[in-house]
Design a protein around this motif. Structure first.
Motif, mmCIF file in Angstrom:
data_model
loop_
_atom_site.group_PDB
_atom_site.id
_atom_site.type_symbol
_atom_site.label_atom_id
_atom_site.label_comp_id
_atom_site.label_asym_id
_atom_site.label_seq_id
_atom_site.Cartn_x
_atom_site.Cartn_y
_atom_site.Cartn_z
ATOM 1 N N UNK A 13 16.801 -1.482 95.264
ATOM 2 C CA UNK A 13 15.435 -1.895 94.958
ATOM 3 C C UNK A 13 15.400 -3.417 94.930
ATOM 4 N N UNK A 14 14.442 -3.980 95.664
ATOM 5 C CA UNK A 14 14.333 -5.427 95.718
ATOM 6 C C UNK A 14 13.731 -5.972 94.437
ATOM 7 N N UNK A 15 14.113 -7.203 94.122
ATOM 8 C CA UNK A 15 13.491 -7.872 92.989
ATOM 9 C C UNK A 15 12.444 -8.843 93.509
ATOM 10 N N UNK A 16 11.445 -9.091 92.702
ATOM 11 C CA UNK A 16 10.404 -10.042 93.079
ATOM 12 C C UNK A 16 10.727 -11.353 92.376
ATOM 13 N N UNK A 17 11.339 -12.279 93.120
ATOM 14 C CA UNK A 17 11.722 -13.551 92.522
ATOM 15 C C UNK A 17 11.049 -14.717 93.221
ATOM 16 N N UNK A 18 10.105 -14.455 94.064
ATOM 17 C CA UNK A 18 9.462 -15.473 94.867
ATOM 18 C C UNK A 18 7.963 -15.433 94.608
ATOM 19 N N UNK A 19 7.340 -16.589 94.527
ATOM 20 C CA UNK A 19 5.902 -16.652 94.276
ATOM 21 C C UNK A 19 5.073 -15.988 95.358
ATOM 22 N N UNK A 20 5.509 -16.126 96.607
ATOM 23 C CA UNK A 20 4.785 -15.497 97.715
ATOM 24 C C UNK A 20 4.847 -13.988 97.584
ATOM 25 N N UNK A 21 6.034 -13.467 97.326
ATOM 26 C CA UNK A 21 6.196 -12.018 97.188
ATOM 27 C C UNK A 21 5.409 -11.500 95.992
ATOM 28 N N UNK A 22 5.444 -12.226 94.886
ATOM 29 C CA UNK A 22 4.710 -11.789 93.696
ATOM 30 C C UNK A 22 3.204 -11.797 93.950
ATOM 31 N N UNK A 23 2.704 -12.811 94.640
ATOM 32 C CA UNK A 23 1.278 -12.856 94.975
ATOM 33 C C UNK A 23 0.899 -11.691 95.882
ATOM 34 N N UNK A 24 1.743 -11.425 96.859
ATOM 35 C CA UNK A 24 1.483 -10.307 97.773
ATOM 36 C C UNK A 24 1.492 -8.978 97.023
ATOM 37 N N UNK A 25 2.492 -8.790 96.162
ATOM 38 C CA UNK A 25 2.589 -7.545 95.381
ATOM 39 C C UNK A 25 1.375 -7.369 94.482
ATOM 40 N N UNK A 26 0.886 -8.441 93.907
ATOM 41 C CA UNK A 26 -0.295 -8.368 93.044
ATOM 42 C C UNK A 26 -1.527 -7.990 93.852
ATOM 43 N N UNK A 58 0.691 -4.384 106.966
ATOM 44 C CA UNK A 58 1.467 -5.061 108.012
ATOM 45 C C UNK A 58 1.986 -6.417 107.547
ATOM 46 N N UNK A 59 1.297 -7.025 106.606
ATOM 47 C CA UNK A 59 1.758 -8.302 106.057
ATOM 48 C C UNK A 59 3.066 -8.148 105.288
ATOM 49 N N UNK A 60 3.473 -6.927 105.014
ATOM 50 C CA UNK A 60 4.744 -6.710 104.325
ATOM 51 C C UNK A 60 5.922 -7.186 105.174
ATOM 52 N N UNK A 61 5.789 -7.103 106.484
ATOM 53 C CA UNK A 61 6.904 -7.509 107.353
ATOM 54 C C UNK A 61 7.287 -8.975 107.166
ATOM 55 N N UNK A 62 6.360 -9.924 107.288
ATOM 56 C CA UNK A 62 6.778 -11.313 107.051
ATOM 57 C C UNK A 62 7.194 -11.577 105.605
ATOM 58 N N UNK A 63 6.597 -10.849 104.671
ATOM 59 C CA UNK A 63 7.012 -11.022 103.271
ATOM 60 C C UNK A 63 8.452 -10.566 103.100
ATOM 61 N N UNK A 64 8.811 -9.420 103.679
ATOM 62 C CA UNK A 64 10.201 -8.954 103.605
ATOM 63 C C UNK A 64 11.142 -9.932 104.305
ATOM 64 N N UNK A 65 10.709 -10.437 105.451
ATOM 65 C CA UNK A 65 11.551 -11.383 106.187
ATOM 66 C C UNK A 65 11.753 -12.668 105.383
ATOM 67 N N UNK A 117 4.829 -0.766 102.825
ATOM 68 C CA UNK A 117 4.864 -1.989 102.027
ATOM 69 C C UNK A 117 6.102 -2.035 101.135
ATOM 70 N N UNK A 118 6.360 -0.946 100.431
ATOM 71 C CA UNK A 118 7.387 -0.955 99.396
ATOM 72 C C UNK A 118 8.779 -0.576 99.880
ATOM 73 N N UNK A 119 8.883 0.083 100.997
ATOM 74 C CA UNK A 119 10.184 0.526 101.463
ATOM 75 C C UNK A 119 10.553 1.862 100.848
ATOM 76 N N UNK A 120 11.639 2.464 101.329
ATOM 77 C CA UNK A 120 11.956 3.831 100.896
ATOM 78 C C UNK A 120 12.363 3.955 99.432
#
Length: 171
Positions: A13-26, A58-65, A117-120
């Motif tokens: 399970x990934x952790x959300x440690x980045x502001x971009x990822x946290x904003x996207x998740x919100x 679809x924006x999950x792809x660049x966020x994951x990258x 978005x979230x992965x398996x």
């Protein structure tokens, strides 16, 4: 490897440690909450709203990258595995439900988008917590009703599971 990827490799399970990822998740959680509110009042997940939700998925792809530091192919495989897990688990539950009165097609399509978005791993955690919460709610509501017909929307429980996994990742 980044902390995001290291946690993914050790726990799945990934952790959300980045502001971009946290904003996207919100943002994603707010969208899912909107689906949940609509499902409570109408018992439906509209296809039009799902179509507008797809670009956010679809924006999950660049966020994951960005957060995991992985290639496009790896991010795509991860997202497709999540999409398949969300779709297949709820499709199986719908097909096994008595009389076809279980989950609807909108629930299944939303789970597929959420899985993308979230992965398996997170999708499995979301569906497990949603199932447990909905079973508890069904017991409470079922014990209070005399007739045994029960209809509980599932999307609010998926939203609760999404929030639970988001909170677990932040802490």
């Amino acid at each position: 490897a980044s902390p995001y990827m290291a946690a993914s490799l050790t726990t799945g399970i990934q952790t959300v440690s980045d502001g971009i990822a946290l904003s996207y998740e919100t943002l994603v959680f707010c969208c899912i909450s909107g689906f949940a509110a609509y499902d409570i009042y109408t018992r439906r997940v509209p296809d039009r709203a799902l179509a507008f939700f797809c670009p956010a998925a679809l924006a999950a792809l660049p966020v994951h990258m960005w957060t995991a530091g992985v290639s496009f192919g790896a991010a795509l495989c991860f997202s497709l595995a999540g999409c398949a897990s969300g779709f297949l688990i709820l499709l199986t539950a719908a097909l096994l439900s008595k009389g076809g009165n279980g989950l609807g097609g909108g629930d299944i399509k939303l789970a597929a988008a959420m899985g993308f978005i979230y992965g398996p791993y997170r999708m499995l955690a979301i569906l497990m917590s949603a199932s447990l919460l909905s079973a508890a709610a069904a017991l409470v509501v079922g014990c209070r009703r005399r007739d045994k017909t029960l209809s509980i929307p599932f999307v609010p429980f998926m939203a609760a599971g999404s929030l639970a996994t988001l909170i677990a990742l932040i802490t």
